[in-house]
Design a protein around this motif. Structure first.
Motif, short mmCIF file in Angstrom:
data_model
loop_
_atom_site.label_atom_id
_atom_site.label_comp_id
_atom_site.label_asym_id
_atom_site.label_seq_id
_atom_site.Cartn_x
_atom_site.Cartn_y
_atom_site.Cartn_z
N VAL A 245 0.87 -1.18 0.00
CA VAL A 245 0.00 0.00 0.00
C VAL A 245 0.90 1.23 0.00
N PHE A 246 0.62 2.18 -0.89
CA PHE A 246 1.44 3.38 -1.01
C PHE A 246 0.61 4.60 -0.63
N VAL A 247 1.14 5.39 0.29
CA VAL A 247 0.52 6.66 0.68
C VAL A 247 1.29 7.77 -0.02
N LEU A 248 0.60 8.52 -0.87
CA LEU A 248 1.25 9.49 -1.73
C LEU A 248 0.71 10.88 -1.47
N GLY A 249 1.47 11.86 -1.88
CA GLY A 249 1.07 13.25 -1.84
C GLY A 249 2.02 14.06 -2.69
N LEU A 250 1.68 15.29 -2.98
CA LEU A 250 2.62 16.16 -3.66
C LEU A 250 3.81 16.44 -2.75
N PRO A 251 5.00 16.65 -3.30
CA PRO A 251 6.13 17.05 -2.43
C PRO A 251 5.77 18.26 -1.59
N GLY A 252 5.96 18.13 -0.28
CA GLY A 252 5.59 19.20 0.64
C GLY A 252 4.24 19.01 1.28
N THR A 253 3.53 17.94 0.93
CA THR A 253 2.21 17.71 1.54
C THR A 253 2.33 17.51 3.04
N GLY A 254 3.36 16.79 3.49
CA GLY A 254 3.53 16.52 4.91
C GLY A 254 2.78 15.28 5.33
N LEU A 255 3.36 14.11 5.04
CA LEU A 255 2.69 12.84 5.32
C LEU A 255 3.15 12.21 6.62
N HIS A 256 4.07 12.86 7.36
CA HIS A 256 4.57 12.27 8.61
C HIS A 256 3.44 12.06 9.61
N ARG A 257 2.49 12.98 9.65
CA ARG A 257 1.39 12.87 10.60
C ARG A 257 0.59 11.59 10.37
N LEU A 258 0.17 11.37 9.13
CA LEU A 258 -0.60 10.18 8.82
C LEU A 258 0.25 8.92 8.99
N GLN A 259 1.53 9.00 8.64
CA GLN A 259 2.42 7.85 8.79
C GLN A 259 2.49 7.40 10.24
N ARG A 260 2.62 8.34 11.15
CA ARG A 260 2.72 7.99 12.56
C ARG A 260 1.40 7.45 13.11
N LEU A 261 0.30 7.95 12.62
CA LEU A 261 -0.98 7.41 13.04
C LEU A 261 -1.13 5.96 12.60
N LEU A 262 -0.83 5.68 11.34
CA LEU A 262 -0.99 4.32 10.83
C LEU A 262 0.04 3.37 11.41
N ASN A 263 1.17 3.89 11.86
CA ASN A 263 2.19 3.02 12.45
C ASN A 263 1.73 2.40 13.76
N GLU A 264 0.68 2.93 14.37
CA GLU A 264 0.15 2.36 15.61
C GLU A 264 -0.61 1.06 15.35
#
Length: 539
Positions: A245-264
Motif C-alpha cells: 500500500v502506497f501513501v502518496l502526496g505532492l512534495p511538501g504535503t507533509g505525510l509524517h502525521r498520517l504515517q505515525r498514526l498508521l504506524n500504531e
C-alpha cells in the motif's frame, strides 16, 4: 523426487543426522514450526511437504546438457565436501569457512540460517551448473521476468581525480562488502548525470563533497548487496510486495502525521529508518535508538538540529522509502538537498520502470527478514513517477493525500532551502521556489498522473484537513479501505499519538511567505483546478 528421500540419502552419507520419526502429519509440523524462530515460514514448509510438478525439459535443452542421474546421485560425490562445510559453519568466522565461502561465492542456496552464515551447496559439476544458469536466464528473458539489470551496465570510465568518479566510488564500495563477489554496478547513465550536476551546479562545500561521496559509496554498496541477493535467487521479489500500500502526496504535503498514526496499527508494516538504510542487514536497533554515524542521515540531521522545528528521527521510527530509489540513483528527492536542476530535469523525462523494479528488490530484502502485516510505504516523491511505480507494483493499493499546492510549495521550498544550506556555498530561496513550482506544475499537468484516475487500481482519496481535524475517522476510513479491523486499543493509541504531533520529525511551523502573484501563471491555474476538484481551501 520426494524431499524425504533426499533427506534420507543425506543422512545415509553422514551429512545430516538420522531422524527417528520418518513421517509426521503436516499440521503437526506447522504447529512445531510456529514455536521456533527461523527463516522458514508456512509457505516454504508447504512447498516442501506438498506435491509440486515442474517440467524442466526446456531448461536442459537451452543448457545443452543432459539431466544426468538426478539429485539423489549428487550427494555420493559431494558428501565429504558437505560434511566439511557444516563443520565450517559451526566454527563461525573461522578461516576455513571464510575460504570456502570466498571460493564458491556464486553458488548460494537459501537455508534456515542467518544470512551471514549462508554457505554454498554444490551438487552438480560446475560447468553443467553454469550452463544450466545460462539456460535459466534465457527462459526468464523470454518471459520478461529476469531479475538482472544488465541493460544499463557500462564501462566504469572516469576523469582522473574526479571526487565522485565511478572507479573510486566502486572500489570503495567493493572494499566495504567484506570479500564479497564482484558485482557490476547498474544505472550508470543516471549516476553519470548525477555526478555531472553535482560537480557543475551544486557548488558544494568541502564538507558537502565529503558527505556526498560517502553517500554515493553507501548507495552503491546497498545496490550491490540487494542485487546480489536477488540475482543469486536467495530472495524472490515476486513473493514480496504484491500487497503493498502506497501513501502518496505532492512534495511538501507533509505525510509524517498520517504515517505515525498508521504506524500504531499492528496489521501494517511500515519500514523503519534503519531498515531503509540497510535493507540487507540482520541487525535491528532498539525502537528509540538515536541515529548512528551513517552518511545519509546523521550529518543532515545534525545540521537541521540547529533549527527548533526539526528533530532527528530514531532509527526504529517509521521512515519514507525514497532512499531505496537513491540506491539506484533515480530519486527526485535528491533535489531537496542539492542544486542539480540538469539532473532533475533529465530524471523527470526518463522512464523509471527499472528503478522501481530495483525498489521492489530492496523492499523484498526488507520484508524477507522483517515479516508481518501489510507493507505500507509513505513517500511524497512517488507522485512524480506514479506510472513507473504502478508498473513495478501492478496490484498496489494507493492512498492519495490532497493538500493546497500553494502550501505544499511553501513547505518543500523552505525545507529544500534549509537542507541545501548544509552542503552548498550559496542558496537562493527564490530560485528554489521557482524550481519546485515548475516541478509541481508538471506533476499536476501530467496526463494520467497523480491527480487523475488510476484504472485497475484501488484508490482512496483523503484531504490533509481531514487528517488534521478528524484523525481517528481518517484512520477508520483507511482501515475499511484496506479491509483490516481497527480494535479499540489501537484507536486509543492513535488518539494518544495526536498529542505528540508538534514534535514530529521534519515538521516545520514557519514556512516561506510566498507571493502568489509572483508565481508562474501555469502553477496558479493548476492550483485552482486542483483545489476545486478536491474541495480544498484556496479554490
Amino acid at each position: 523426487m520426494r524431499v524425504a528421500d533426499l533427506l534420507a540419502t543425506l543422512a545415509g552419507r553422514g551429512v545430516l543426522p538420522e531422524v527417528a520419526e520418518r513421517d509426521r502429519p503436516l499440521e503437526r509440523c506447522l504447529t512445531a514450526r510456529a514455536r521456533i524462530r527461523g527463516r522458514i515460514g508456512e509457505r516454504q514448509l508447504r512447498l516442501l511437504s506438498e506435491d509440486h510438478w515442474y517440467d524442466s525439459r526446456e531448461i536442459w535443452r537451452l543448457a545443452e546438457c543432459a539431466p544426468g542421474l538426478g539429485p539423489l546421485a549428487g550427494p555420493a560425490d559431494a558428501a565429504h565436501w558437505c560434511r566439511s562445510l557444516l563443520v565450517g559453519i559451526g566454527r563461525s568466522g573461522s578461516a576455513s569457512a571464510r575460504a570456502t565461502s570466498k571460493s564458491l561465492h556464486n553458488e548460494r542456496s537459501v537455508c534456515n540460517l542467518p544470512r551471514d552464515q549462508w554457505r554454498p551447496v554444490r551438487l552438480m559439476d560446475c560447468s553443467r551448473q553454469s550452463r544450466a544458469r545460462r539456460g535459466m536466464r534465457q527462459v526468464r528473458s523470454r518471459h520478461a521476468t529476469s531479475c538482472r539489470m544488465d541493460q544499463e551496465i557500462g564501462p566504469p570510465t572516469d576523469q582522473p581525480g574526479a571526487p565522485f568518479g565511478l572507479d573510486s566510488v566502486y572500489a570503495a564500495a567493493q572494499r566495504s562488502r567484506d570479500d564479497a563477489s564482484p558485482v557490476k554496478p547498474c544505472f550508470l547513465p543516471a549516476y553519470r548525470r548525477l555526478i555531472e550536476s553535482l560537480a557543475e551546479e551544486a557548488d558544494l562545500t568541502p564538507t558537502g563533497v565529503a558527505v556526498t561521496r560517502s553517500r554515493l559509496v553507501f548507495s552503491l554498496v546497498n545496490q550491490l548487496k540487494v542485487r546480489e541477493l536477488v540475482e543469486s535467487s536467495c530472495i524472490d521479489p515476486e513473493l514480496w510486495g504484491d500487497d503493498a500500500v502506497f501513501v502518496l502526496g505532492l512534495p511538501g504535503t507533509g505525510l509524517h502525521r498520517l504515517q505515525r498514526l498508521l504506524n500504531e496499527h499492528s496489521a501494517l508494516n511500515i519500514p523503519t529508518l534503519w531498515e531503509i538504510l540497510s535493507p540487507t542487514s540482520e541487525w535491528r536497533p532498539r525502537r528509540h535508538q538515536a541515529l548512528s554515524d551513517d552518511p545519509f542521515e546523521h550529518a543532515l540531521w545534525a545540521h537541521l538540529g540547529q533549527h527548533d522545528s526539526f528533530r532527528a528521527p530514531d532509527l526504529g521510527a517509521p521512515y519514507g522509502d525514497h532512499l531505496l530509489l537513491t540506491y539506484a540513483f533515480h530519486t527526485p528527492s535528491a533535489s531537496l538537498e542539492y542544486r542539480i536542476p540538469t539532473y532533475a530535469d533529465w530524471l523527470q523525462a526518463q522512464d523509471a520502470s527499472e528503478a522501481y523494479r530495483f525498489h521492489r528488490y530492496a523492499l523484498a530484502a526488507i520484508l524477507d527478514r522483517v515479516r508481518g502485516g501489510t507493507p505500507l510505504l509513505v513517500n511524497e516523491f512517488h507522485s512524480l513517477k506514479l506510472p513507473a511505480l504502478l508498473s513495478a507494483y501492478p496490484h498496489a493499493r494507493v492512498i492519495r493525500v490532497h493538500r493546497d499546492p500553494l502550501v505544499s510549495l511553501s513547505n518543500v521550498a523552505s525545507i529544500s532551502t534549509l537542507r541545501r544550506q548544509a552542503w552548498s556555498h550559496r542558496v537562493d530561496p527564490r530560485e528554489v521556489t521557482a524550481e519546485w513550482a515548475r516541478r509541481l506544475t508538471a506533476v499536476l499537468n501530467e496526463p494520467g498522473g497523480y491527480s487523475e484516475a488510476l484504472p485497475g487500481h484501488e484508490v482512496l482519496d483523503v484531504t490533509y484537513p481531514e487528517v488534521v481535524e478528524t484523525p481517528l475517522l481518517t484512520v477508520r476510513r483507511i482501515c475499511d479501505f484496506l479491509r483490516i479491523p481497527l480494535p479499540t486499543g489501537i484507536e486509543r493509541r492513535v488518539l494518544e499519538q495526536c498529542d505528540q504531533f508538534p514534535c514530529e520529525p521534519g515538521a516545520v511551523d514557519t514556512y516561506f511567505c510566498l507571493d502568489e502573484e509572483a508565481l508562474p501563471e501555469s502553477f496558479r491555474e493548476q492550483r485552482a483546478m486542483y483545489c476545486q476538484r478536491w474541495g480544498l481551501p484556496g479554490s
